[in-house]
Design a protein around this motif. Structure first.
Motif, PDB file in Angstrom:
ATOM      1  N   ILE A  66       0.826  -1.203   0.000  1.00  0.00           N
ATOM      2  CA  ILE A  66       0.000   0.000   0.000  1.00  0.00           C
ATOM      3  C   ILE A  66       0.861   1.254   0.000  1.00  0.00           C
ATOM      4  CG2 ILE A  66      -1.775   1.299   1.238  1.00  0.00           C
ATOM      5  CD1 ILE A  66      -2.719  -1.376   2.375  1.00  0.00           C
ATOM      6  N   THR A  67       0.559   2.149  -0.928  1.00  0.00           N
ATOM      7  CA  THR A  67       1.188   3.461  -0.989  1.00  0.00           C
ATOM      8  C   THR A  67       0.126   4.483  -0.616  1.00  0.00           C
ATOM      9  OG1 THR A  67       2.593   2.709  -2.798  1.00  0.00           O
ATOM     10  CG2 THR A  67       2.444   5.079  -2.446  1.00  0.00           C
ATOM     11  N   VAL A  68       0.467   5.377   0.298  1.00  0.00           N
ATOM     12  CA  VAL A  68      -0.475   6.393   0.760  1.00  0.00           C
ATOM     13  C   VAL A  68      -0.043   7.749   0.222  1.00  0.00           C
ATOM     14  CG1 VAL A  68      -1.509   7.501   2.782  1.00  0.00           C
ATOM     15  CG2 VAL A  68      -0.908   5.076   2.862  1.00  0.00           C
ATOM     16  N   TYR A  69      -0.996   8.468  -0.325  1.00  0.00           N
ATOM     17  CA  TYR A  69      -0.741   9.805  -0.854  1.00  0.00           C
ATOM     18  C   TYR A  69      -1.523  10.825  -0.039  1.00  0.00           C
ATOM     19  CZ  TYR A  69       0.956   7.269  -4.921  1.00  0.00           C
ATOM     20  OH  TYR A  69       1.649   6.426  -5.748  1.00  0.00           O
ATOM     21  N   LYS A  70      -0.954  11.991   0.123  1.00  0.00           N
ATOM     22  CA  LYS A  70      -1.643  13.104   0.774  1.00  0.00           C
ATOM     23  C   LYS A  70      -1.677  14.273  -0.177  1.00  0.00           C
ATOM     24  CE  LYS A  70      -0.291  11.999   5.484  1.00  0.00           C
ATOM     25  NZ  LYS A  70       0.350  12.499   6.692  1.00  0.00           N
ATOM     26  N   LYS A  71      -2.794  14.977  -0.182  1.00  0.00           N
ATOM     27  CA  LYS A  71      -2.948  16.141  -1.046  1.00  0.00           C
ATOM     28  C   LYS A  71      -3.554  17.278  -0.231  1.00  0.00           C
ATOM     29  CE  LYS A  71      -5.032  17.664  -5.324  1.00  0.00           C
ATOM     30  NZ  LYS A  71      -5.906  17.325  -6.450  1.00  0.00           N
ATOM     31  N   LYS A  72      -2.987  18.444  -0.395  1.00  0.00           N
ATOM     32  CA  LYS A  72      -3.478  19.620   0.298  1.00  0.00           C
ATOM     33  C   LYS A  72      -4.482  20.340  -0.598  1.00  0.00           C
ATOM     34  CE  LYS A  72      -1.524  23.537   2.781  1.00  0.00           C
ATOM     35  NZ  LYS A  72      -0.270  24.240   3.067  1.00  0.00           N
ATOM     36  N   LEU A  73      -5.682  20.533  -0.102  1.00  0.00           N
ATOM     37  CA  LEU A  73      -6.707  21.262  -0.833  1.00  0.00           C
ATOM     38  C   LEU A  73      -6.722  22.706  -0.354  1.00  0.00           C
ATOM     39  CD1 LEU A  73      -9.725  18.802  -0.861  1.00  0.00           C
ATOM     40  CD2 LEU A  73      -8.102  19.228  -2.678  1.00  0.00           C
TER      41      LEU A  73
END
Length: 75
Positions: A66-73
């Motif tokens: 599993i690869t986890v991505y984070k994105k700032k909105l």
């Protein structure tokens, strides 16, 4: 204030269906698929968009599937 959202990507071919990630997810984002991979295991998949990017699933995955991505909105 910015909001952080997360997303996961599962390597379906490497997943052995142990379901540790589903148990570790605090938001209930992960479930085991009804489909199976090439090795005959049901694999983990995201079932909703509630991921917060905490990476609990990736930490407990014994095979690193599993690869986890984070994105700032931005507001």
């Amino acid at each position: 204030m910015s909001k952080i959202i997360g997303a996961i990507e599962v390597n379906k071919d490497r997943c052995k269906g142990c379901a540790l990630c589903a148990a570790a997810c605090p938001k209930g984002v992960i479930a085991m698929s009804k489909k199976v991979n090439a090795c005959g295991y049901p694999y983990a998949e995201a079932i909703n968009d509630s991921c917060i990017g905490c990476a609990s699933c990736g930490i407990v995955c014994p095979d690193g599937c599993i690869t986890v991505y984070k994105k700032k909105l931005e507001d």
